[in-house]
Design a protein around this motif. Structure first.
Motif, PDB file in Angstrom:
ATOM      1  N   GLU A 190       0.832  -1.206   0.000  1.00 41.73           N
ATOM      2  CA  GLU A 190       0.000   0.000   0.000  1.00 41.73           C
ATOM      3  C   GLU A 190       0.869   1.260   0.000  1.00 41.73           C
ATOM      4  O   GLU A 190       0.611   2.206  -0.744  1.00 41.73           O
ATOM      5  CB  GLU A 190      -0.911  -0.029   1.226  1.00 41.73           C
ATOM      6  CG  GLU A 190      -1.958   1.033   1.271  1.00 41.73           C
ATOM      7  CD  GLU A 190      -2.864   0.821   2.480  1.00 41.73           C
ATOM      8  OE1 GLU A 190      -2.583   1.419   3.545  1.00 41.73           O
ATOM      9  OE2 GLU A 190      -3.844   0.056   2.359  1.00 41.73           O
ATOM     10  N   VAL A 191       1.907   1.264   0.822  1.00 42.11           N
ATOM     11  CA  VAL A 191       2.818   2.417   0.877  1.00 42.11           C
ATOM     12  C   VAL A 191       3.551   2.554  -0.458  1.00 42.11           C
ATOM     13  O   VAL A 191       3.642   3.656  -1.014  1.00 42.11           O
ATOM     14  CB  VAL A 191       3.822   2.295   2.040  1.00 42.11           C
ATOM     15  CG1 VAL A 191       4.868   3.398   1.978  1.00 42.11           C
ATOM     16  CG2 VAL A 191       3.090   2.324   3.376  1.00 42.11           C
ATOM     17  N   GLY A 204      13.715   1.808   4.546  1.00 42.25           N
ATOM     18  CA  GLY A 204      13.375   2.067   5.939  1.00 42.25           C
ATOM     19  C   GLY A 204      12.188   2.990   6.097  1.00 42.25           C
ATOM     20  O   GLY A 204      11.347   2.788   6.977  1.00 42.25           O
ATOM     21  N   ASP A 205      12.110   4.018   5.248  1.00 46.90           N
ATOM     22  CA  ASP A 205      10.964   4.930   5.320  1.00 46.90           C
ATOM     23  C   ASP A 205       9.670   4.214   4.970  1.00 46.90           C
ATOM     24  O   ASP A 205       8.635   4.447   5.592  1.00 46.90           O
ATOM     25  CB  ASP A 205      11.171   6.123   4.394  1.00 46.90           C
ATOM     26  CG  ASP A 205      12.227   7.095   4.900  1.00 46.90           C
ATOM     27  OD1 ASP A 205      12.592   7.026   6.086  1.00 46.90           O
ATOM     28  OD2 ASP A 205      12.696   7.917   4.092  1.00 46.90           O
ATOM     29  N   VAL A 206       9.718   3.343   3.957  1.00 48.72           N
ATOM     30  CA  VAL A 206       8.527   2.573   3.598  1.00 48.72           C
ATOM     31  C   VAL A 206       8.100   1.715   4.784  1.00 48.72           C
ATOM     32  O   VAL A 206       6.925   1.669   5.147  1.00 48.72           O
ATOM     33  CB  VAL A 206       8.777   1.705   2.344  1.00 48.72           C
ATOM     34  CG1 VAL A 206       7.606   0.740   2.106  1.00 48.72           C
ATOM     35  CG2 VAL A 206       9.011   2.581   1.113  1.00 48.72           C
ATOM     36  N   GLY A 228       4.186   1.003   9.282  1.00 50.91           N
ATOM     37  CA  GLY A 228       3.990   0.625  10.679  1.00 50.91           C
ATOM     38  C   GLY A 228       4.936  -0.459  11.160  1.00 50.91           C
ATOM     39  O   GLY A 228       4.706  -1.067  12.203  1.00 50.91           O
ATOM     40  N   TYR A 229       6.006  -0.684  10.395  1.00 51.35           N
ATOM     41  CA  TYR A 229       6.967  -1.718  10.748  1.00 51.35           C
ATOM     42  C   TYR A 229       8.385  -1.160  10.797  1.00 51.35           C
ATOM     43  O   TYR A 229       9.232  -1.510   9.984  1.00 51.35           O
ATOM     44  CB  TYR A 229       6.885  -2.891   9.756  1.00 51.35           C
ATOM     45  CG  TYR A 229       5.500  -3.466   9.676  1.00 51.35           C
ATOM     46  CD1 TYR A 229       4.988  -4.197  10.744  1.00 51.35           C
ATOM     47  CD2 TYR A 229       4.698  -3.250   8.572  1.00 51.35           C
ATOM     48  CE1 TYR A 229       3.700  -4.713  10.694  1.00 51.35           C
ATOM     49  CE2 TYR A 229       3.409  -3.767   8.514  1.00 51.35           C
ATOM     50  CZ  TYR A 229       2.922  -4.489   9.577  1.00 51.35           C
ATOM     51  OH  TYR A 229       1.650  -4.987   9.531  1.00 51.35           O
ATOM     52  N   PRO A 230       8.653  -0.252  11.734  1.00 55.21           N
ATOM     53  CA  PRO A 230       9.995   0.325  11.819  1.00 55.21           C
ATOM     54  C   PRO A 230      11.051  -0.765  11.976  1.00 55.21           C
ATOM     55  O   PRO A 230      10.784  -1.821  12.548  1.00 55.21           O
ATOM     56  CB  PRO A 230       9.931   1.226  13.050  1.00 55.21           C
ATOM     57  CG  PRO A 230       8.706   0.837  13.794  1.00 55.21           C
ATOM     58  CD  PRO A 230       7.794   0.145  12.831  1.00 55.21           C
ATOM     59  N   TRP A 268      11.561   1.413  -8.639  1.00 55.56           N
ATOM     60  CA  TRP A 268      12.652   2.339  -8.934  1.00 55.56           C
ATOM     61  C   TRP A 268      12.657   3.541  -8.005  1.00 55.56           C
ATOM     62  O   TRP A 268      13.660   4.234  -7.910  1.00 55.56           O
ATOM     63  CB  TRP A 268      12.565   2.801 -10.402  1.00 55.56           C
ATOM     64  CG  TRP A 268      11.295   3.513 -10.733  1.00 55.56           C
ATOM     65  CD1 TRP A 268      11.075   4.866 -10.670  1.00 55.56           C
ATOM     66  CD2 TRP A 268      10.070   2.926 -11.168  1.00 55.56           C
ATOM     67  NE1 TRP A 268       9.772   5.151 -11.020  1.00 55.56           N
ATOM     68  CE2 TRP A 268       9.129   3.974 -11.340  1.00 55.56           C
ATOM     69  CE3 TRP A 268       9.661   1.625 -11.421  1.00 55.56           C
ATOM     70  CZ2 TRP A 268       7.825   3.752 -11.767  1.00 55.56           C
ATOM     71  CZ3 TRP A 268       8.364   1.406 -11.849  1.00 55.56           C
ATOM     72  CH2 TRP A 268       7.461   2.465 -12.009  1.00 55.56           C
ATOM     73  N   ARG A 269      11.588   3.787  -7.281  1.00 56.90           N
ATOM     74  CA  ARG A 269      11.496   4.938  -6.373  1.00 56.90           C
ATOM     75  C   ARG A 269      11.994   4.630  -4.971  1.00 56.90           C
ATOM     76  O   ARG A 269      11.901   5.469  -4.079  1.00 56.90           O
ATOM     77  CB  ARG A 269      10.049   5.427  -6.313  1.00 56.90           C
ATOM     78  CG  ARG A 269       9.563   5.955  -7.654  1.00 56.90           C
ATOM     79  CD  ARG A 269       8.147   6.442  -7.596  1.00 56.90           C
ATOM     80  NE  ARG A 269       7.742   6.910  -8.917  1.00 56.90           N
ATOM     81  CZ  ARG A 269       6.529   6.765  -9.416  1.00 56.90           C
ATOM     82  NH1 ARG A 269       5.587   6.196  -8.706  1.00 56.90           N
ATOM     83  NH2 ARG A 269       6.258   7.203 -10.628  1.00 56.90           N
ATOM     84  N   VAL A 270      12.540   3.435  -4.769  1.00 56.39           N
ATOM     85  CA  VAL A 270      13.008   3.023  -3.442  1.00 56.39           C
ATOM     86  C   VAL A 270      14.510   2.743  -3.503  1.00 56.39           C
ATOM     87  O   VAL A 270      14.976   1.987  -4.353  1.00 56.39           O
ATOM     88  CB  VAL A 270      12.254   1.773  -2.944  1.00 56.39           C
ATOM     89  CG1 VAL A 270      12.657   1.454  -1.513  1.00 56.39           C
ATOM     90  CG2 VAL A 270      10.745   1.969  -3.048  1.00 56.39           C
ATOM     91  N   VAL A 271      15.251   3.395  -2.603  1.00 58.36           N
ATOM     92  CA  VAL A 271      16.713   3.268  -2.555  1.00 58.36           C
ATOM     93  C   VAL A 271      17.136   3.012  -1.111  1.00 58.36           C
ATOM     94  O   VAL A 271      16.315   3.059  -0.205  1.00 58.36           O
ATOM     95  CB  VAL A 271      17.399   4.552  -3.102  1.00 58.36           C
ATOM     96  CG1 VAL A 271      17.029   4.789  -4.562  1.00 58.36           C
ATOM     97  CG2 VAL A 271      17.024   5.779  -2.274  1.00 58.36           C
ATOM     98  N   ASN A 272      18.429   2.782  -0.901  1.00 58.32           N
ATOM     99  CA  ASN A 272      18.867   2.569   0.483  1.00 58.32           C
ATOM    100  C   ASN A 272      18.973   3.912   1.212  1.00 58.32           C
ATOM    101  O   ASN A 272      18.770   4.976   0.622  1.00 58.32           O
ATOM    102  CB  ASN A 272      20.146   1.734   0.552  1.00 58.32           C
ATOM    103  CG  ASN A 272      21.397   2.475   0.187  1.00 58.32           C
ATOM    104  OD1 ASN A 272      21.417   3.691  -0.037  1.00 58.32           O
ATOM    105  ND2 ASN A 272      22.506   1.759   0.126  1.00 58.32           N
TER     106      ASN A 272
END
Length: 105
Positions: free
Chosen positions: A17-18, A31-33, A38-40, A60-64
């Protein structure tokens, strides 16, 4: 009582969903996702889901956390990000219209 399969399914649903809510030009971290879902501290789970889901997510919008591209095809990821006005140098996001790496006026 909730079983392990139900917990895994719920985690995956919330993470997907995120991911699906990310906008064009928005770059975030695994980590932000995880945090938003709700799962830090479960960034590795996000990476596994991104890498294995059958859902068409904007991977492609997710990086470390440092902005480095960690996909199996970083050149493709950089090319797609460039189409969204994201600046990538040396396989690292340095500037983006939205998200963690957003430009500041």
């Amino acid at each position: 009582m909730v079983d392990d399969a139900s917990l895994r399914a719920e985690r995956e649903r919330r993470i997907l969903e995120v991911l699906l809510s990310l906008n064009e030009g928005e770059v975030t971290t695994y980590g932000d996702v995880a945090d938003v879902a709700g799962y830090p501290k479960m960034s590795r789970l996000v990476g596994r889901i991104v890498g294995h889901t059958d859902v068409d997510v904007p991977w492609w919008r997710v990086v470390n956390a440092s902005g480095h591209l960690r996909s199996s095809n970083p050149q493709l990821q950089a090319d797609i990000l460039a189409e969204e006005d994201v600046i990538v140098r040396n396989s690292r996001v340095v500037d983006a219209p939205l998200g963690r790496f957003a430009r500041h006026p």
